[in-house]
Write a protein that holds these residues in place. Structure first.
Motif, PDB file in Angstrom:
ATOM      1  N   ALA A   1       0.799  -1.222   0.000  1.00 41.49           N
ATOM      2  CA  ALA A   1       0.000   0.000   0.000  1.00 41.49           C
ATOM      3  C   ALA A   1       0.839   1.282   0.000  1.00 41.49           C
ATOM      4  O   ALA A   1       0.314   2.354  -0.275  1.00 41.49           O
ATOM      5  CB  ALA A   1      -0.945  -0.010   1.206  1.00 41.49           C
TER       6      ALA A   1
ATOM      7  N   ALA B   1       1.169   3.069  -4.489  1.00 44.37           N
ATOM      8  CA  ALA B   1      -0.105   2.915  -5.201  1.00 44.37           C
ATOM      9  C   ALA B   1       0.081   3.185  -6.690  1.00 44.37           C
ATOM     10  O   ALA B   1       0.809   4.092  -7.076  1.00 44.37           O
ATOM     11  CB  ALA B   1      -1.147   3.860  -4.626  1.00 44.37           C
TER      12      ALA B   1
ATOM     13  N   PHE C   1     -12.219   1.896  -2.029  1.00 46.32           N
ATOM     14  CA  PHE C   1     -11.764   0.498  -2.053  1.00 46.32           C
ATOM     15  C   PHE C   1     -10.503   0.231  -1.215  1.00 46.32           C
ATOM     16  O   PHE C   1     -10.496  -0.698  -0.399  1.00 46.32           O
ATOM     17  CB  PHE C   1     -11.574   0.054  -3.512  1.00 46.32           C
ATOM     18  CG  PHE C   1     -11.191  -1.380  -3.674  1.00 46.32           C
ATOM     19  CD1 PHE C   1     -12.148  -2.385  -3.564  1.00 46.32           C
ATOM     20  CD2 PHE C   1      -9.872  -1.744  -3.928  1.00 46.32           C
ATOM     21  CE1 PHE C   1     -11.789  -3.716  -3.705  1.00 46.32           C
ATOM     22  CE2 PHE C   1      -9.517  -3.069  -4.072  1.00 46.32           C
ATOM     23  CZ  PHE C   1     -10.471  -4.062  -3.961  1.00 46.32           C
ATOM     24  N   PRO C   2      -9.442   1.046  -1.355  1.00 46.87           N
ATOM     25  CA  PRO C   2      -8.250   0.787  -0.537  1.00 46.87           C
ATOM     26  C   PRO C   2      -8.544   0.900   0.966  1.00 46.87           C
ATOM     27  O   PRO C   2      -7.932   0.194   1.772  1.00 46.87           O
ATOM     28  CB  PRO C   2      -7.269   1.880  -0.972  1.00 46.87           C
ATOM     29  CG  PRO C   2      -7.725   2.290  -2.319  1.00 46.87           C
ATOM     30  CD  PRO C   2      -9.214   2.156  -2.298  1.00 46.87           C
TER      31      PRO C   2
ATOM     32  N   ARG D   1      -8.461   7.247  -6.044  1.00 49.06           N
ATOM     33  CA  ARG D   1      -8.391   5.922  -5.427  1.00 49.06           C
ATOM     34  C   ARG D   1      -6.973   5.632  -4.946  1.00 49.06           C
ATOM     35  O   ARG D   1      -6.769   5.116  -3.840  1.00 49.06           O
ATOM     36  CB  ARG D   1      -8.848   4.855  -6.425  1.00 49.06           C
ATOM     37  CG  ARG D   1      -8.802   3.454  -5.861  1.00 49.06           C
ATOM     38  CD  ARG D   1      -9.354   2.425  -6.825  1.00 49.06           C
ATOM     39  NE  ARG D   1      -8.483   2.264  -8.003  1.00 49.06           N
ATOM     40  CZ  ARG D   1      -8.619   1.284  -8.891  1.00 49.06           C
ATOM     41  NH1 ARG D   1      -9.598   0.402  -8.751  1.00 49.06           N
ATOM     42  NH2 ARG D   1      -7.809   1.198  -9.912  1.00 49.06           N
ATOM     43  N   ALA D   2      -5.983   5.978  -5.789  1.00 47.58           N
ATOM     44  CA  ALA D   2      -4.595   5.739  -5.390  1.00 47.58           C
ATOM     45  C   ALA D   2      -4.242   6.579  -4.167  1.00 47.58           C
ATOM     46  O   ALA D   2      -3.553   6.117  -3.257  1.00 47.58           O
ATOM     47  CB  ALA D   2      -3.652   6.050  -6.551  1.00 47.58           C
TER      48      ALA D   2
ATOM     49  N   SER E   1      -5.253   5.317  -0.694  1.00 46.70           N
ATOM     50  CA  SER E   1      -4.356   4.323  -0.115  1.00 46.70           C
ATOM     51  C   SER E   1      -3.287   4.986   0.760  1.00 46.70           C
ATOM     52  O   SER E   1      -2.536   4.316   1.444  1.00 46.70           O
ATOM     53  CB  SER E   1      -3.720   3.536  -1.264  1.00 46.70           C
ATOM     54  OG  SER E   1      -2.920   2.522  -0.792  1.00 46.70           O
TER      55      SER E   1
END
Lengths: 280, 265
Positions: free
Chosen positions: B79, B82, B102-103, B150-151, B154
């Motif tokens: 993690a 990303a 999601f992460p 999204r990245a 994380s």
């Protein structure tokens, strides 16, 4: 060709209409032709009966078959009404489907994700897949008797290969980037399986379920011909023994209608649960 | 401050399934990415750019050499690094917000908090109203912004960007370049960008690394300050007509071009 600015101006407000016209229209496709075909078949059937070309013993008229459906629905045949026969058959189908999904999806995941899983399960699936279910029905009856369990087992066995194979195919269709993305966010193997691979495989699993329902339905009718005291297959078999041809045909029509409804239901499920499959 | 390091990394693939012959994709690449840097890697097709990113992400293991974060060898993807993909790799069964969350879900963050954080990130990438939209309802540029959000969810120390703007049209691409620059400058993460575009590399990166093909190796590692100038308010046009921009652009073009001539000869 010259372009007149005055002529262009009114085009702008009209533009939405143009866009509207370009929307894909819902085409009727082959439906009118198919309906005409069905009507022609029923007409030919009616005429054949009306002019007495074939004895009613072999081909009763559509009206007599309709009456038979009504009569079986109200008065029943061989100790059960049409509804009871239908429910008996549907219960077997859904019990078998539940069992096949519970066993088949994990088995398909194992084949699709693990070399050892594939090694163990592949020969079993490939042995079972080409076998006609009626070939092993007698053995199943020897093993677990003539009751409901043997019929459900045979139907479930017929449903298993398409569910297992479609799950395995769905697993393999999961894009590598989907899995790599989850890995780069720190997902564990189990999280990848449950939250990336399984959802990716669902459209394929639904397709497999549709095929399985078809296979299960034909196996069901055959299994009921051999050993049952209630069910659509049993009803047809009993009627045939007494040469009650109208009820034989009535039973066939009911079976076809239910299979057709299954197909529609499966498509609705696809549209509700995996709307994204169409946009992949 | 963290550092992602590739030390004399080489990568060889088998030429094809049945042969023992190997093809060297990367040869002795050494690159250090600090968490306040933005490195852009350019090079022609086949120069091993994407392999370099896959090694940094942990998707590939080097044939020789070390990949490490703060001195500790990496064991695979994690993690802290990303990845944003060219084909966005968003999950179509989740809406935009759930993709961003999601992460966080993987880490066991509670649902309410997940949503809050995802909505914050969506707002940050200018998509506050798109949370409940399906992925296929979004344009290519919007999808990449969701991918970047999204990245970021994380909370990585390094963002690995695998040609994320490569498939976009020119106008969207220019807008997203400036957007990416702003997100990076606010996020305090190191960024490794793989790109085909010399211009994109120059405008975003604090360092431009040039890879030459056959086998992939670093032939130049040049500092750039145009991103900083953009962030401080200088206009894109002014930067592009400045002599230093022209000089670096010509230099980089020459480096990539010279190499292909050498190959043709």
């Amino acid at each position: 060709m010259t372009i007149n600015i005055g002529a262009i101006a009114p085009v702008a407000p009209a533009a939405p209409a143009v866009i509207e016209a370009q929307k894909p229209k819902r085409s009727l496709g082959t439906l009118p032709v198919s309906l005409a075909t069905i009507a022609a078949i029923i007409a030919a059937w009616s005429l054949t009966s009306a002019y007495g070309l074939v004895s009613p013993l072999f081909l009763p008229s559509p009206l007599i078959v309709l009456k038979a459906i009504y009569s079986v629905a109200i008065n029943g045949f061989v100790d059960s009404t049409l509804a009871q026969h239908t429910v008996a058959s549907l219960l077997r189908i859904f019990a078998a489907l539940a069992a096949a999904l519970v066993i088949g999806i994990p088995a398909g995941l194992a084949i699709g994700t693990s070399r050892i899983g594939k090694g163990i399960l592949d020969p079993i699936v490939e042995f079972l897949r080409p076998l006609p279910p009626l070939a092993y029905l007698p053995l199943i009856i020897i093993w677990i008797g003539i009751g409901e369990a043997s019929k459900i087992t045979v139907i479930a066995l017929a449903m298993l290969p398409p569910i297992i194979l479609s799950t395995a195919a769905g697993v393999k269709s999961a894009p590598a980037d989907f899995i790599n993305a989850a890995r780069s966010f720190g997902a564990t193997r189990l999280q990848i399986l449950a939250q990336v691979i399984l959802p990716s495989a669902i459209p394929s699993i639904l397709t497999g379920t549709r095929i399985a329902l078809g296979a299960g339905w034909s196996t069901l009718v055959a299994a009921e011909l051999v050993a049952a005291s209630r069910g659509l297959g049993f009803m047809i078999q009993s009627a045939a023994q007494f040469l009650v041809t109208d009820i034989v045909i009535a039973g066939i029509i009911v079976i076809a209608a239910i299979a057709f409804l299954f197909e529609i239901l499966a498509r609705l499920l696809e549209r509700w649960f995996v709307p994204w499959a169409a946009h992949r | 401050m963290s550092v992602l390091s590739l030390q004399s990394v080489s990568l060889a693939f088998r030429a094809d399934r049945d042969s023992r012959e190997t093809r060297l994709v990367l040869d002795g690449v050494t690159l250090h990415l600090a968490s306040d840097e933005f490195i852009a890697v350019i090079g022609r097709s086949g120069s091993g750019k994407t392999s370099l990113l896959n090694l940094a992400a942990g998707f590939l293991k080097p044939t020789s050499g070390r990949v490490s974060v703060d001195g500790a060898d990496i064991t695979g993807p994690a993690a802290d690094r990303a990845v944003v993909f060219q084909d966005d790799a968003l999950y179509p069964w989740l809406n935009a917000r759930d993709n961003v969350a999601f992460p966080l879900k993987l880490r066991g963050v509670a649902k309410g908090e997940r949503r809050l954080r995802a909505d914050e990130l969506l707002a940050k990438v200018g998509l506050e109203s798109a949370g409940t939209k399906n992925i296929w309802e979004l344009s290519g540029g919007m999808r990449q912004r969701v991918g970047i959000a999204r990245a970021l969810a994380s909370e990585p120390r390094f963002l690995l960007l695998d040609e994320p703007l490569g498939a976009l049209d020119a106008l969207t691409r220019t807008r997203l370049q400036q957007f990416l620059l702003k997100v990076w400058s606010e996020s305090k993460t190191g960024a490794l960008l793989i790109t085909h575009s010399i211009e994109e590399a120059m405008l975003l990166a604090t360092r431009v690394v040039v890879l030459a093909p056959n086998p992939g190796r670093i032939i130049a590692d040049i500092p750039a300050s145009f991103g900083k100038q953009l962030l401080s308010g200088k206009s894109l046009q002014d930067i592009k007509i400045s002599p230093e921009y022209r000089r670096l652009h010509d230099g980089l073009t020459g480096l990539i071009h010279a190499d292909s001539e050498e190959e043709a000869a």
